[in-house]
Design a protein around this motif. Structure first.
Motif, mmCIF file in Angstrom:
data_model
loop_
_atom_site.group_PDB
_atom_site.id
_atom_site.type_symbol
_atom_site.label_atom_id
_atom_site.label_comp_id
_atom_site.label_asym_id
_atom_site.label_seq_id
_atom_site.Cartn_x
_atom_site.Cartn_y
_atom_site.Cartn_z
ATOM 1 N N ARG A 13 35.538 -34.543 32.006
ATOM 2 C CA ARG A 13 34.300 -33.956 32.525
ATOM 3 C C ARG A 13 33.158 -34.957 32.425
ATOM 4 N N GLU A 145 29.310 -31.194 31.700
ATOM 5 C CA GLU A 145 29.632 -30.447 32.915
ATOM 6 C C GLU A 145 30.687 -29.389 32.600
ATOM 7 N N VAL A 146 30.413 -28.142 33.018
ATOM 8 C CA VAL A 146 31.342 -27.034 32.778
ATOM 9 C C VAL A 146 31.419 -26.172 34.037
ATOM 10 N N ILE A 147 32.402 -25.286 34.061
ATOM 11 C CA ILE A 147 32.525 -24.327 35.158
ATOM 12 C C ILE A 147 31.591 -23.152 34.885
ATOM 13 N N THR A 150 33.802 -18.272 38.309
ATOM 14 C CA THR A 150 34.787 -18.316 39.390
ATOM 15 C C THR A 150 34.928 -16.927 39.986
ATOM 16 N N ASN A 335 25.792 -24.204 42.486
ATOM 17 C CA ASN A 335 26.998 -24.992 42.281
ATOM 18 C C ASN A 335 27.972 -24.324 41.310
ATOM 19 N N VAL A 336 29.268 -24.535 41.571
ATOM 20 C CA VAL A 336 30.300 -24.000 40.674
ATOM 21 C C VAL A 336 30.229 -24.687 39.322
ATOM 22 N N ARG A 337 30.024 -25.982 39.339
ATOM 23 C CA ARG A 337 29.948 -26.745 38.090
ATOM 24 C C ARG A 337 28.489 -26.959 37.719
ATOM 25 N N GLN A 338 28.167 -26.600 36.484
ATOM 26 C CA GLN A 338 26.812 -26.734 35.968
ATOM 27 C C GLN A 338 26.862 -27.510 34.660
ATOM 28 N N ARG A 339 25.696 -27.722 34.086
ATOM 29 C CA ARG A 339 25.631 -28.389 32.782
ATOM 30 C C ARG A 339 25.441 -27.348 31.690
ATOM 31 N N GLU A 369 37.710 -24.078 27.869
ATOM 32 C CA GLU A 369 38.013 -23.902 29.299
ATOM 33 C C GLU A 369 39.506 -23.701 29.528
#
Length: 555
Positions: A13, A145-147, A150, A335-339, A369
């Motif tokens: 990540r 960075e994480v999801i 979903t 965004n799907v991926r955020q901080r 995750e």
């Protein structure tokens, strides 16, 4: 124990560190010799030096809303000032995005060296710490960075934010514009009234200058290609209050909805780990009471999640509020991926402490995750943090939600064992993951048996040793001076002297730091950004984290 997940990816990540450095200006007698009279002048001199050493490009203020310079390494240096009409502020360095703890550590150490060298060239020095002598807190922030979410959860988040952010953004822009226009229109009237009143008041020249700067102001440094606007210092207060009041409902709603996302779940699962990792990641501090604490910053933390403008949170939601002010970034909230932003960390000087702070946190996030950390110890994170922070003996226990009690060492061992099981379940884990696990276990063992063996490896233990050797605990003022001098990055800094004497144990090779001082980490957006900076160096093109001012995206 952790659950085996074959598809898990370890240390891939994106991650980055933001570090605020206190800039020490010379005494008044020496200021004329070096030509630096304020923090802003010091920042500008430092940036001039860096421009001579590296390809650089000015930051696009439309994306950042502050003055900054991107470097050919992919990182950026900001002048961090709460009030743009003043010359008082901090030097903030943000590393390029990295994959893996070793690359990130190298980029952080390269940044420390580049900035300290640039400061020393002008007779200045930087303090890499998180709390000044008056108790003001600032400093390190970590970004991983994480999801975000979903499936249905992601769709719900997008619908909510769509109908939430757009109205708030419009209202925010209208309000900010109205205040600025009103302030600009009042400048001529204010100037006339000022000169009339100042003549009648009998103030001396120095008092007039101070009053002039406050009511009319020389300039407001915007960062937009050097644009300077004649706002008085007084306008900063209503602007800041308007942003706080307008953003408060938005911040609350974001917090509520974030609890139902993967991001919110991850924060809850990480909290016990984060508050107990000060065992090895704390920088140490002499509190106002004279008590020695494990962490430079932990004493100021008062919330689990929040916005830094309203509280001192462990986890920050600031990235979801800023796009309301900086409209070009509003698409980022979808965004799907955020901080996941961690605001509790100290600015470490010991390499191994910083390496473990980064590496163990990345491992915990990877395990969460992958679904490999079930049944984590639940507790009141803020209360537990206070207990651990005030206990250098490492024996204090906190009560969990289920009634059990655990010390910080026991909580860390729980995460260590589950992360080791997670890594062992993978077919070909990276060498860095094994190294982090081994160091993590060794440090916890030494903390339990023989903490003094970690002098030169962990900051709070090293600082505690230094205080015992050089300052009487009865003299709080002397101890505080030693405390602050430990963080001085110049050759006279106490940690730097310990490092030069060979007491500090390094993790990196010198070649790794030297490379990071010139080049970006490979396989990241920073690599693309650095290439564009080198290509367009000297042009008027402005740079941001995600895109250039000509619309070119940075992936």
């Amino acid at each position: 124990m952790g659950t085996s997940v074959d598809s898990a990816v370890i240390f891939q990540r994106l991650a980055g560190l933001e570090t605020e450095y206190a800039l020490r200006i010379p005494t008044e007698e020496l200021q004329s010799a070096c030509g630096v009279h304020s923090h802003r002048e010091g920042y500008e001199r430092m940036m001039s030096t860096l421009r001579n050493r590296l390809p650089t490009a000015d930051a696009d203020a439309a994306q950042s809303a502050k003055v900054g310079v991107f470097l050919g390494t992919g990182g950026v240096v900001w002048f961090e000032s709460l009030r743009p009409t003043t010359n008082i502020g901090l030097i903030e360095g943000a590393t390029p995005e990295c994959r893996g703890p070793r690359d990130l550590l190298a980029c952080q150490r390269a940044q420390d060296r580049l900035l300290s060298q640039a400061a020393e060239e002008h007779g200045l020095s930087l303090l890499k710490n998180c709390c000044d002598a008056r108790g003001n807190v600032y400093g390190a922030q970590e970004n991983y960075e994480v999801i975000l979410a979903t499936g249905l959860g992601l769709q719900l988040w997008r619908y909510v934010t769509m109908f939430l952010f757009i109205p708030f953004s419009i209202l925010m822009q209208i309000g900010l514009s109205a205040i600025l226009i009103a302030a600009l229109l009042t400048v001529p009237v204010t100037a006339c009234l000022y000169f009339l009143i100042s003549r009648l008041s009998g103030k001396n020249q120095q008092q007039r200058t101070i009053s002039f700067d406050y009511w009319i102001g020389r300039v407001w440094r915007t960062g937009w290609n050097g644009v300077e606007i004649p706002f008085g210092g007084w306008i900063a207060s209503p602007l800041l209050w308007f942003i706080k009041i307008a953003a408060a409902p938005l911040a609350f709603i974001i917090w509520v909805f974030a609890q139902f996302t993967k991001l919110g779940k991850m924060q809850r699962q990480m909290a016990p780990f984060i508050v107990s990792r000060i065992l090895f990641a704390g920088a140490g501090r002499i509190a106002e009471s004279g008590q020695f604490q494990l962490s430079d910053k932990a004493g100021a933390i008062n919330a689990l999640c929040g916005i830094p403008e309203f509280s001192r949170p462990i986890f920050s939601f600031g990235q979801f509020v800023k796009p309301c002010v900086v409209l070009v970034r509003i698409s980022e909230v979808f965004n799907v991926r955020q901080r996941i932003q961690i605001s509790i960390g100290d600015s470490n000087l010991c390499e191994e402490a910083e390496y473990l702070r980064i590496g163990t946190t990345m491992l915990v996030i990877d395990a969460i995750e992958a679904g490999a950390l079930p049944g984590f110890p639940k507790l009141n994170a803020v209360k537990a943090l206070k207990v651990f922070n005030n206990d250098p003996t490492l024996t204090a226990a906190v009560k969990l939600n289920d009634g059990q009690q655990m010390t910080a060492l026991q909580i860390q061992r729980w995460y260590l064992e589950n992360c080791r099981a997670f890594v062992d379940s993978q077919t070909d884990p990276p060498d860095d993951a094994i190294d982090i696990l081994n160091r993590w276990e060794e440090v916890l063992d030494l903390l339990a048996r023989n903490p003094s063996a970690l002098i030169g490896r962990m900051d709070w233990i090293t600082k505690q040793y230094l205080l015992k050797e050089t300052a009487s605990t009865a003299d709080k003022n002397v101890a505080k001076k030693v405390d602050l001098k430990y963080h001085d990055l110049s050759e006279t800094g106490y940690f730097q002297q310990l490092q030069n004497s060979g007491l500090h144990q390094r993790v990196l090779n010198e070649s790794e730091v030297e490379r990071a001082m010139r080049l970006p980490p490979p396989g990241t957006p920073a690599n693309t950004r650095a290439r564009l900076i080198r290509e367009y160096a000297g042009s008027n093109l402005l740079v941001g984290w995600k895109r250039m001012s000509n619309g070119m995206r940075i992936e």
